[in-house]
Design a protein around this motif. Sequence first.
Motif, PDB file in Angstrom:
ATOM      1  N   MET A   1      31.068  29.595  46.788  1.00 44.39           N
ATOM      2  CA  MET A   1      31.569  30.194  47.663  1.00 44.39           C
ATOM      3  C   MET A   1      30.074  31.232  48.026  1.00 44.39           C
ATOM      4  SD  MET A   1      34.667  32.762  48.309  1.00 44.39           S
ATOM      5  CE  MET A   1      35.924  32.394  48.139  1.00 44.39           C
ATOM      6  N   LYS A   2      29.825  30.953  50.067  1.00 45.03           N
ATOM      7  CA  LYS A   2      28.460  32.058  50.330  1.00 45.03           C
ATOM      8  C   LYS A   2      28.584  33.681  50.040  1.00 45.03           C
ATOM      9  CE  LYS A   2      28.164  28.540  53.852  1.00 45.03           C
ATOM     10  NZ  LYS A   2      27.588  28.440  55.299  1.00 45.03           N
ATOM     11  N   PRO A   3      27.899  34.178  49.827  1.00 44.44           N
ATOM     12  CA  PRO A   3      28.079  36.272  49.464  1.00 44.44           C
ATOM     13  C   PRO A   3      28.469  36.870  50.902  1.00 44.44           C
ATOM     14  CG  PRO A   3      25.347  34.517  48.611  1.00 44.44           C
ATOM     15  CD  PRO A   3      26.992  33.959  49.814  1.00 44.44           C
ATOM     16  N   LEU A   4      28.757  36.256  51.972  1.00 49.29           N
ATOM     17  CA  LEU A   4      29.067  36.642  52.961  1.00 49.29           C
ATOM     18  C   LEU A   4      31.106  36.625  52.797  1.00 49.29           C
ATOM     19  CD1 LEU A   4      26.936  36.526  56.208  1.00 49.29           C
ATOM     20  CD2 LEU A   4      26.997  38.664  54.530  1.00 49.29           C
ATOM     21  N   ASP A   5      30.830  35.452  52.488  1.00 51.84           N
ATOM     22  CA  ASP A   5      32.395  35.306  52.296  1.00 51.84           C
ATOM     23  C   ASP A   5      33.264  35.893  51.571  1.00 51.84           C
ATOM     24  OD1 ASP A   5      32.555  33.256  54.605  1.00 51.84           O
ATOM     25  OD2 ASP A   5      31.593  31.646  53.078  1.00 51.84           O
ATOM     26  N   VAL A   6      32.342  36.050  50.544  1.00 54.90           N
ATOM     27  CA  VAL A   6      33.077  37.282  49.205  1.00 54.90           C
ATOM     28  C   VAL A   6      32.426  38.846  49.867  1.00 54.90           C
ATOM     29  CG1 VAL A   6      32.252  38.228  47.140  1.00 54.90           C
ATOM     30  CG2 VAL A   6      32.167  35.701  47.146  1.00 54.90           C
ATOM     31  N   ALA A   7      31.323  38.721  49.945  1.00 58.15           N
ATOM     32  CA  ALA A   7      31.617  40.642  50.664  1.00 58.15           C
ATOM     33  C   ALA A   7      33.110  40.719  52.289  1.00 58.15           C
ATOM     34  CB  ALA A   7      30.596  40.660  51.719  1.00 58.15           C
ATOM     35  N   GLY A   8      33.316  40.060  52.316  1.00 55.08           N
ATOM     36  CA  GLY A   8      34.620  39.900  53.596  1.00 55.08           C
ATOM     37  C   GLY A   8      35.664  39.575  52.590  1.00 55.08           C
ATOM     38  N   ARG A   9      35.567  39.217  51.250  1.00 51.90           N
ATOM     39  CA  ARG A   9      36.960  39.490  50.383  1.00 51.90           C
ATOM     40  C   ARG A   9      37.558  40.564  49.562  1.00 51.90           C
ATOM     41  NH1 ARG A   9      38.854  33.846  47.274  1.00 51.90           N
ATOM     42  NH2 ARG A   9      38.644  32.813  49.288  1.00 51.90           N
ATOM     43  N   TYR A  10      35.760  41.068  49.298  1.00 51.21           N
ATOM     44  CA  TYR A  10      35.630  42.598  48.988  1.00 51.21           C
ATOM     45  C   TYR A  10      36.302  43.163  49.976  1.00 51.21           C
ATOM     46  CZ  TYR A  10      33.294  41.710  44.743  1.00 51.21           C
ATOM     47  OH  TYR A  10      32.996  41.441  43.574  1.00 51.21           O
ATOM     48  N   LEU A  11      36.470  43.453  50.906  1.00 51.86           N
ATOM     49  CA  LEU A  11      35.561  44.061  52.195  1.00 51.86           C
ATOM     50  C   LEU A  11      37.803  44.745  52.711  1.00 51.86           C
ATOM     51  CD1 LEU A  11      33.529  43.542  54.907  1.00 51.86           C
ATOM     52  CD2 LEU A  11      33.957  46.133  53.081  1.00 51.86           C
ATOM     53  N   ALA A  12      38.024  42.654  52.193  1.00 51.84           N
ATOM     54  CA  ALA A  12      40.079  42.983  51.861  1.00 51.84           C
ATOM     55  C   ALA A  12      40.729  43.603  50.553  1.00 51.84           C
ATOM     56  CB  ALA A  12      40.332  41.266  52.334  1.00 51.84           C
ATOM     57  N   LYS A  13      39.718  43.036  50.086  1.00 54.34           N
ATOM     58  CA  LYS A  13      40.218  43.411  48.535  1.00 54.34           C
ATOM     59  C   LYS A  13      40.736  45.387  49.259  1.00 54.34           C
ATOM     60  CE  LYS A  13      42.442  41.994  45.663  1.00 54.34           C
ATOM     61  NZ  LYS A  13      43.642  41.294  45.464  1.00 54.34           N
ATOM     62  N   ALA A  14      38.882  45.514  49.366  1.00 55.18           N
ATOM     63  CA  ALA A  14      39.514  47.493  49.405  1.00 55.18           C
ATOM     64  C   ALA A  14      40.786  47.692  50.981  1.00 55.18           C
ATOM     65  CB  ALA A  14      38.378  47.115  50.124  1.00 55.18           C
ATOM     66  N   ALA A  15      40.553  47.567  51.813  1.00 50.22           N
ATOM     67  CA  ALA A  15      41.737  47.747  52.279  1.00 50.22           C
ATOM     68  C   ALA A  15      42.839  47.716  51.885  1.00 50.22           C
ATOM     69  CB  ALA A  15      41.708  46.511  53.712  1.00 50.22           C
ATOM     70  N   GLN A  16      43.480  46.900  50.641  1.00 52.09           N
ATOM     71  CA  GLN A  16      44.697  46.904  50.022  1.00 52.09           C
ATOM     72  C   GLN A  16      44.407  48.132  49.179  1.00 52.09           C
ATOM     73  OE1 GLN A  16      44.567  43.102  47.933  1.00 52.09           O
ATOM     74  NE2 GLN A  16      45.284  42.001  48.912  1.00 52.09           N
ATOM     75  N   ASP A  17      43.661  48.578  48.608  1.00 54.59           N
ATOM     76  CA  ASP A  17      43.210  50.144  47.895  1.00 54.59           C
ATOM     77  C   ASP A  17      43.697  50.707  48.897  1.00 54.59           C
ATOM     78  OD1 ASP A  17      42.847  49.458  45.055  1.00 54.59           O
ATOM     79  OD2 ASP A  17      41.453  49.090  45.683  1.00 54.59           O
ATOM     80  N   GLU A  18      42.860  50.791  50.240  1.00 54.17           N
ATOM     81  CA  GLU A  18      42.748  51.878  51.104  1.00 54.17           C
ATOM     82  C   GLU A  18      44.366  52.268  52.048  1.00 54.17           C
ATOM     83  OE1 GLU A  18      39.101  51.798  54.074  1.00 54.17           O
ATOM     84  OE2 GLU A  18      39.608  49.852  53.016  1.00 54.17           O
ATOM     85  N   ALA A  19      45.108  51.057  51.933  1.00 55.32           N
ATOM     86  CA  ALA A  19      46.389  50.357  53.025  1.00 55.32           C
ATOM     87  C   ALA A  19      47.896  51.713  51.735  1.00 55.32           C
ATOM     88  CB  ALA A  19      47.876  49.556  52.605  1.00 55.32           C
ATOM     89  N   LEU A  20      47.051  51.860  50.202  1.00 57.44           N
ATOM     90  CA  LEU A  20      48.111  52.416  49.599  1.00 57.44           C
ATOM     91  C   LEU A  20      47.590  54.331  49.480  1.00 57.44           C
ATOM     92  CD1 LEU A  20      48.929  51.555  46.422  1.00 57.44           C
ATOM     93  CD2 LEU A  20      47.752  53.958  46.183  1.00 57.44           C
ATOM     94  N   LEU A  21      46.295  54.592  49.896  1.00 57.13           N
ATOM     95  CA  LEU A  21      45.858  55.670  50.071  1.00 57.13           C
ATOM     96  C   LEU A  21      46.889  56.147  50.866  1.00 57.13           C
ATOM     97  CD1 LEU A  21      41.972  55.296  49.686  1.00 57.13           C
ATOM     98  CD2 LEU A  21      43.538  56.071  48.267  1.00 57.13           C
ATOM     99  N   ASP A  22      47.139  55.293  52.095  1.00 54.67           N
ATOM    100  CA  ASP A  22      47.234  56.278  53.651  1.00 54.67           C
ATOM    101  C   ASP A  22      49.059  56.059  53.173  1.00 54.67           C
ATOM    102  OD1 ASP A  22      44.982  55.457  54.822  1.00 54.67           O
ATOM    103  OD2 ASP A  22      45.407  53.988  55.631  1.00 54.67           O
ATOM    104  N   CYS A  23      49.623  55.536  52.306  1.00 57.89           N
ATOM    105  CA  CYS A  23      50.601  55.989  52.135  1.00 57.89           C
ATOM    106  C   CYS A  23      51.337  57.433  51.343  1.00 57.89           C
ATOM    107  CB  CYS A  23      51.475  54.605  51.646  1.00 57.89           C
ATOM    108  SG  CYS A  23      52.328  52.894  52.605  1.00 57.89           S
TER     109      CYS A  23
END
Length: 134
Positions: A1-23
């Motif tokens: 997997m290309k580094p930018l693809d992995v970076a995108g996955r990290y951004l998406a996984k962080a969004a999951q933590d952020e959703a919990l923070l907002d709730c």
Amino acid sequence: MKPLDVAGRYLAKAAQDEALLDCTLFDSSIADEIFGFHCQQAVEKLLKAAILALGGGVERTHDLAHLVDVAASLGAVVPPDVEAARTLTPFAVEHRYGFMDEDEGAPFDRSAARARVTAVRGWAEEIVDATSLS
């Protein structure tokens, strides 16, 4: 997997933590240690996304100060709001498995911690977006 693809996955996984923070931002039934842990986790993932986009490799570490330093060593300009996220490192292990010392000073400010995560997200997304456009 290309580094930018992995970076995108990290951004998406962080969004999951952020959703919990907002709730749970104002939910007193959720301990500060748990809220802080998800702040730390989101920032860790966002920093790793930025590092990958900058051409670096990710390490198995929860040390946000180290990750900020790595991003800076790769040429990233680290604004004060991102620099301040270093303070969330203890939530990765120390506060998660220990107890926060309430006598250490001011109580944990969830809104300020959430704002730090938001600042790191904006910074990391700018780096990832700029790299994907080049």
